[in-house]
Design an enzyme around this catalytic site. Structure first.
Site, PDB file in Angstrom:
ATOM      1  N   GLU A  33       0.821  -1.213   0.000  1.00 51.81           N
ATOM      2  CA  GLU A  33       0.000   0.000   0.000  1.00 51.81           C
ATOM      3  C   GLU A  33       0.851   1.258   0.000  1.00 51.81           C
ATOM      4  O   GLU A  33       0.437   2.279  -0.539  1.00 51.81           O
ATOM      5  CB  GLU A  33      -0.951  -0.015   1.198  1.00 51.81           C
ATOM      6  CG  GLU A  33      -1.955  -1.154   1.174  1.00 51.81           C
ATOM      7  CD  GLU A  33      -2.773  -1.218  -0.109  1.00 51.81           C
ATOM      8  OE1 GLU A  33      -2.997  -0.150  -0.735  1.00 51.81           O
ATOM      9  OE2 GLU A  33      -3.167  -2.326  -0.511  1.00 51.81           O
TER      10      GLU A  33
ATOM     11  N   HIS B  19       1.455   2.291  -3.420  1.00 45.77           N
ATOM     12  CA  HIS B  19       0.396   3.129  -3.985  1.00 45.77           C
ATOM     13  C   HIS B  19       0.431   4.539  -3.393  1.00 45.77           C
ATOM     14  O   HIS B  19       0.234   5.530  -4.093  1.00 45.77           O
ATOM     15  CB  HIS B  19      -0.980   2.521  -3.682  1.00 45.77           C
ATOM     16  CG  HIS B  19      -1.260   1.241  -4.394  1.00 45.77           C
ATOM     17  ND1 HIS B  19      -1.166   1.099  -5.755  1.00 45.77           N
ATOM     18  CD2 HIS B  19      -1.660   0.018  -3.912  1.00 45.77           C
ATOM     19  CE1 HIS B  19      -1.486  -0.146  -6.094  1.00 45.77           C
ATOM     20  NE2 HIS B  19      -1.782  -0.817  -4.997  1.00 45.77           N
TER      21      HIS B  19
END
Length: 464
Positions: free
Chosen positions: A25, A28
């Site tokens: 994550e 991202h």
């Protein structure tokens, strides 16, 4: 102590998976923030929040169900033409994010289409100054970078773990220490249990005085750094008398052997015999010494890491392409009496169970000693990250690959419009693809539940 080691092994792998998800994550998060997208949440896990803290405009936290993670960005789904441009949907990365939102939309399903539901559900008002901080306003290349950031992080993690395992701890392979010495030269087609007879010629290694436990140091004056190199030198020495240097009880011993040429199985790059079309081993005329190596941990140079990583990607992609077929076998094992395929899919419960068994068992031959156990656990975590990388590249929503495919389509459409001197067609309306996303999510949920059940009632057995 066995129970303690089991718990430590399972906990270590669980923490490794959690760190891998968190870094996915971050892959991202960092480019999204770098490109100016407003990220309101960064979460590891799903369900109720166990802990969170706000830093600036982003809430960072840990949730109760450790089955993934997500970042929440405003404007992943563009507004419908004619709608208030100040209202956008705050959506998220992660293959479970859309399933969480779907519960909010359930009541409207009979009255409106799924695309319209996606626009109307969980609308968030854009604050002054955030109008250009929505995801859908990014250029197609930047969208690709944001969505590929997560899978690429998993690929980097896998590469680092493979490098540490292969070059630091070592990987399971054939060492230069001798396990067995053949007493005679038998035909390549002879059964494994066939015994030597008085008429069989004596094997060169036995004739030279090589003993089990010796370590092959040099072959015909050339240092032997690996068993693969030794095997190649032996096979090329047919018809010659060579010098062998072995290490025995801390001392180097010089021996002499005459290497005959005989039919032996062809060995592939993977170290396994190559089979002919009829299933029998292919043979070739090569030198034969009569040695078999002791399995153990073998350190590999860093230059071999890219090749190991490439082989792992190819193998992982092959497994993922066969998931539908493999899941049939999982179902049969879960609800029948069949054995689980050790090379088939395995869930989070099964993986942590394997880690516990590896850390605690004294009966698994290939993981004897702390170094071997650590090497195996790191290799297992590297394999999981390779699987996350390949699986997330599948071009279907809600996977990252689905968003990448949408961005590439959008970029191609805008490029074509520019070449034709036509108006910019605008961002791709991914809301229209949400029925596919819901279908894929449902399939993933069923697969996950089936794997958890199979891992409990009929787990994969390690070491036989």
């Amino acid at each position: 102590m066995t129970a303690l080691y089991y718990a430590l092994g399972a906990l270590a792998l669980a923490l490794g998976i959690g760190v891998s998800i968190a870094l996915h994550e971050i892959g991202h998060l960092v480019p999204a923030k770098r490109f100016g997208v407003k990220v309101t949440q960064y979460m590891v896990g799903f369900g109720p929040t166990l802990w969170s803290r706000r830093r600036g405009e982003t809430e960072y936290g840990i949730k109760a169900i450790p089955l993934g993670g997500y970042i929440r960005m405003i404007g992943m789904v563009p507004p419908k033409p004619g709608d208030d441009p100040r209202l956008v949907r705050a959506s998220s990365t992660g293959r479970m994010g859309l399933m969480v939102d779907s519960a909010v939309q359930a009541r409207a399903e009979r009255r409106t289409g799924m695309a319209e539901q996606a626009r109307q559900a969980s609308l968030e008002e854009i604050r002054p100054g955030d109008e250009h901080r929505v995801f859908f306003r990014l250029s197609a290349p930047r969208k690709v970078v944001v969505m590929l950031g997560g899978p690429m992080m998993n690929l980097v993690i896998a590469a680092v773990l493979i490098a540490v395992t292969a070059s630091g701890f070592g990987v399971l392979g054939s060492t230069t220490r001798i396990q067995t010495v053949s007493q005679c030269v038998l035909p390549a087609t002879a059964p494994a249990e066939q015994q030597c007879t008085a008429t069989d010629p004596r094997a060169p290694a036995a004739e030279a005085g090589v003993r089990p436990g010796d370590r092959l140091v040099a072959f015909d004056g050339q240092p032997v750094g690996s068993w693969e190199r030794a095997r190649a030198a032996i096979r090329a020495a047919g018809g010659r008398t060579v010098r062998l240097t072995v290490e025995r009880d801390g001392q180097q011993v010089a021996l002499t052997a005459t290497v005959p040429t005989t039919a032996r199985p062809v060995i592939g790059d993977d170290g396994q015999p190559v089979l002919a079309a009829d299933g029998t081993p292919r043979t070739e005329q090569v030198g034969f010494l009569g040695l078999s190596p002791l399995p153990g941990l073998v350190r590999r140079p860093l230059t071999e890491v890219p090749g190991v990583l490439g082989d792992g990607l190819v193998q992982t992609a092959g497994v993922i392409l066969r998931i539908p077929q493999k899941m049939v076998g999982v179902a049969q094992a879960a609800f029948g009496s069949g054995e689980r395929d050790p090379n088939g899919p395995i869930g989070v419960v099964g993986v942590t169970r394997v880690a516990g068994e590896i850390a605690s068992s004294q009966d698994i031959a290939f993981v004897q000693g702390p170094r071997a156990r650590i090497s195996f656990l790191l290799s297992l975590l590297a394999s999981l990250n390779l699987a996350l990388f390949v699986f997330n590249l599948i071009p279907l929503l809600p996977l990252d690959g689905g968003h990448v495919a949408g961005a590439l389509y959008e970029g191609a459409r805008r490029t074509l419009a520019r070449l034709r001197r036509r108006p910019d067609p605008g961002p791709t309306d991914v809301a229209r693809l949400l029925p596919i996303a819901y279908a894929v999510s449902s399939v993933l949920i069923v697969m996950s539940v089936l794997l958890v059940y199979a891992d409990v009632v009929n787990p994969v057995r390690i070491g036989g």
